[in-house]
Design a protein around this motif. Structure first.
Motif, PDB file in Angstrom:
ATOM      1  N   ARG A  12       0.813  -1.221   0.000  1.00  0.00           N
ATOM      2  CA  ARG A  12       0.000   0.000   0.000  1.00  0.00           C
ATOM      3  C   ARG A  12       0.841   1.263   0.000  1.00  0.00           C
ATOM      4  N   LEU A  13       2.119   1.144   0.341  1.00  0.00           N
ATOM      5  CA  LEU A  13       2.996   2.314   0.368  1.00  0.00           C
ATOM      6  C   LEU A  13       3.745   2.527  -0.939  1.00  0.00           C
ATOM      7  N   LEU A  14       3.864   1.489  -1.726  1.00  0.00           N
ATOM      8  CA  LEU A  14       4.670   1.566  -2.941  1.00  0.00           C
ATOM      9  C   LEU A  14       3.825   2.003  -4.134  1.00  0.00           C
ATOM     10  N   PRO A  15       4.437   2.689  -5.088  1.00  0.00           N
ATOM     11  CA  PRO A  15       3.706   3.101  -6.283  1.00  0.00           C
ATOM     12  C   PRO A  15       3.124   1.882  -6.990  1.00  0.00           C
ATOM     13  N   ALA A  16       1.934   2.016  -7.512  1.00  0.00           N
ATOM     14  CA  ALA A  16       1.263   0.943  -8.253  1.00  0.00           C
ATOM     15  C   ALA A  16       1.067  -0.301  -7.392  1.00  0.00           C
ATOM     16  N   ASP A  17       0.973  -0.133  -6.074  1.00  0.00           N
ATOM     17  CA  ASP A  17       0.717  -1.234  -5.132  1.00  0.00           C
ATOM     18  C   ASP A  17       1.763  -2.334  -5.164  1.00  0.00           C
ATOM     19  N   GLY A  18       2.980  -2.029  -5.497  1.00  0.00           N
ATOM     20  CA  GLY A  18       4.032  -3.055  -5.452  1.00  0.00           C
ATOM     21  C   GLY A  18       5.279  -2.636  -6.193  1.00  0.00           C
ATOM     22  N   LEU A  19       6.246  -3.509  -6.173  1.00  0.00           N
ATOM     23  CA  LEU A  19       7.475  -3.271  -6.920  1.00  0.00           C
ATOM     24  C   LEU A  19       7.245  -3.648  -8.372  1.00  0.00           C
ATOM     25  N   ARG A  20       7.607  -2.755  -9.249  1.00  0.00           N
ATOM     26  CA  ARG A  20       7.482  -3.037 -10.673  1.00  0.00           C
ATOM     27  C   ARG A  20       8.746  -3.716 -11.160  1.00  0.00           C
ATOM     28  N   ARG A  21       8.582  -4.693 -12.000  1.00  0.00           N
ATOM     29  CA  ARG A  21       9.750  -5.284 -12.651  1.00  0.00           C
ATOM     30  C   ARG A  21      10.405  -4.172 -13.462  1.00  0.00           C
ATOM     31  N   GLY A  22      11.733  -4.173 -13.446  1.00  0.00           N
ATOM     32  CA  GLY A  22      12.456  -3.133 -14.146  1.00  0.00           C
ATOM     33  C   GLY A  22      12.703  -1.899 -13.306  1.00  0.00           C
ATOM     34  N   SER A  23      12.397  -1.980 -12.013  1.00  0.00           N
ATOM     35  CA  SER A  23      12.587  -0.817 -11.154  1.00  0.00           C
ATOM     36  C   SER A  23      13.795  -0.985 -10.237  1.00  0.00           C
ATOM     37  N   THR A  24      14.224   0.141  -9.694  1.00  0.00           N
ATOM     38  CA  THR A  24      15.335   0.172  -8.749  1.00  0.00           C
ATOM     39  C   THR A  24      14.827   0.793  -7.462  1.00  0.00           C
ATOM     40  N   GLN A 110      15.930  -2.702 -18.474  1.00  0.00           N
ATOM     41  CA  GLN A 110      16.027  -3.461 -19.727  1.00  0.00           C
ATOM     42  C   GLN A 110      15.739  -4.944 -19.505  1.00  0.00           C
ATOM     43  N   CYS A 111      16.213  -5.516 -18.409  1.00  0.00           N
ATOM     44  CA  CYS A 111      16.070  -6.953 -18.146  1.00  0.00           C
ATOM     45  C   CYS A 111      14.779  -7.308 -17.422  1.00  0.00           C
ATOM     46  N   GLY A 112      14.053  -6.304 -16.936  1.00  0.00           N
ATOM     47  CA  GLY A 112      12.836  -6.583 -16.178  1.00  0.00           C
ATOM     48  C   GLY A 112      13.121  -7.138 -14.803  1.00  0.00           C
ATOM     49  N   SER A 113      14.266  -6.818 -14.245  1.00  0.00           N
ATOM     50  CA  SER A 113      14.636  -7.257 -12.905  1.00  0.00           C
ATOM     51  C   SER A 113      14.298  -6.169 -11.901  1.00  0.00           C
ATOM     52  N   VAL A 114      14.330  -6.519 -10.628  1.00  0.00           N
ATOM     53  CA  VAL A 114      14.169  -5.541  -9.566  1.00  0.00           C
ATOM     54  C   VAL A 114      15.510  -5.451  -8.851  1.00  0.00           C
ATOM     55  N   LEU A 115      16.095  -4.271  -8.850  1.00  0.00           N
ATOM     56  CA  LEU A 115      17.383  -4.037  -8.225  1.00  0.00           C
ATOM     57  C   LEU A 115      17.148  -3.288  -6.923  1.00  0.00           C
ATOM     58  N   VAL A 116      17.563  -3.870  -5.810  1.00  0.00           N
ATOM     59  CA  VAL A 116      17.371  -3.270  -4.493  1.00  0.00           C
ATOM     60  C   VAL A 116      18.730  -2.993  -3.886  1.00  0.00           C
ATOM     61  N   SER A 117      18.969  -1.767  -3.469  1.00  0.00           N
ATOM     62  CA  SER A 117      20.228  -1.428  -2.802  1.00  0.00           C
ATOM     63  C   SER A 117      19.948  -1.123  -1.341  1.00  0.00           C
ATOM     64  N   HIS A 118      20.959  -1.312  -0.516  1.00  0.00           N
ATOM     65  CA  HIS A 118      20.862  -0.960   0.898  1.00  0.00           C
ATOM     66  C   HIS A 118      22.075  -0.134   1.261  1.00  0.00           C
ATOM     67  N   GLY A 119      21.866   0.899   2.036  1.00  0.00           N
ATOM     68  CA  GLY A 119      22.955   1.782   2.411  1.00  0.00           C
ATOM     69  C   GLY A 119      22.609   3.190   1.994  1.00  0.00           C
ATOM     70  N   PRO A 120      23.605   3.966   1.595  1.00  0.00           N
ATOM     71  CA  PRO A 120      23.304   5.328   1.141  1.00  0.00           C
ATOM     72  C   PRO A 120      22.347   5.298  -0.053  1.00  0.00           C
ATOM     73  N   ALA A 121      21.450   6.265  -0.102  1.00  0.00           N
ATOM     74  CA  ALA A 121      20.457   6.310  -1.175  1.00  0.00           C
ATOM     75  C   ALA A 121      21.122   6.434  -2.536  1.00  0.00           C
ATOM     76  N   TRP A 122      20.599   5.680  -3.507  1.00  0.00           N
ATOM     77  CA  TRP A 122      21.092   5.748  -4.881  1.00  0.00           C
ATOM     78  C   TRP A 122      20.345   6.852  -5.601  1.00  0.00           C
ATOM     79  N   ALA A 123      21.083   7.722  -6.258  1.00  0.00           N
ATOM     80  CA  ALA A 123      20.460   8.808  -7.028  1.00  0.00           C
ATOM     81  C   ALA A 123      19.604   8.254  -8.154  1.00  0.00           C
ATOM     82  N   ALA A 124      19.942   7.089  -8.675  1.00  0.00           N
ATOM     83  CA  ALA A 124      19.228   6.513  -9.814  1.00  0.00           C
ATOM     84  C   ALA A 124      18.007   5.690  -9.405  1.00  0.00           C
TER      85      ALA A 124
END
Length: 175
Positions: A12-24, A110-124
């Motif tokens: 409920r907090l994420l855009p479009a009610d979930g993580l979109r494939r291809g998102s970071t 491009q690959c339709g993957s979900v890339l999740v980083s932890h730590g300092p915020a990624w500008a991208a």
């Protein structure tokens, strides 16, 4: 297309009610929040790889593949995993260059993957999940966290909430 791996408590907090494939997604400040995303993704059958994370705490061995020390060529390792694994978590030891973050985000799209980083915020990052300041005591079967979600597009308007993140299983270390 929405990913079926988003924890219901966070949808409920994420855009479009979930993580979109291809998102970071960038998770800052809360390992508990990161682990909630990973645990739900793994339990839903997603292939999750933790890169640069020495110990995966709270996840049963086999749910998450771990590459604790990918070395200085970690961006190349992550790029390969985005093609093969589907979901990748990056926990680099140092700062991530803007160039590397942008290239990996483009590859995730491009690959339709979900890339999740932890730590300092990624500008991208498309979405930033961060624990809000304050002390949130544990409750009987989990932990309460104040969370803020912000980002680009549908996430450009910050959303805050107090979440109850259940503990799926006892904390344990997995190598």
């Amino acid at each position: 297309m929405l990913s079926p791996t988003t924890p219901p408590v966070l949808r409920r907090l994420l855009p479009a009610d979930g993580l979109r494939r291809g998102s970071t997604v960038s998770v800052t400040g809360s390992l508990t929040l990161l682990l909630a995303l990973l645990a739900e993704a793994a339990s839903a059958g997603a292939r999750v790889t933790a890169v640069g994370m020495p110990v995966v705490v709270g996840l049963v061995p086999g749910e998450v593949a771990a590459l604790p020390d990918p070395g200085p060529g970690w961006p190349r390792v992550v790029a390969e995993l985005l093609h093969v694994r589907g979901s990748v978590v990056v926990l680099p030891a140092g700062a991530v260059s803007v160039r590397d973050a942008e290239q990996l985000a483009a590859l995730a799209r491009q690959c339709g993957s979900v890339l999740v980083s932890h730590g300092p915020a990624w500008a991208a990052a498309d979405v930033l999940l961060e624990e809000t300041p304050g002390s949130w005591p544990p409750f009987r079967d989990g932990r309460e966290l104040g969370v803020q979600v912000r980002g680009r597009g549908n996430a450009s308007r910050p959303v805050r909430a107090l979440l109850r993140l259940p503990m799926r299983h006892p904390l344990r270390a997995a190598a």
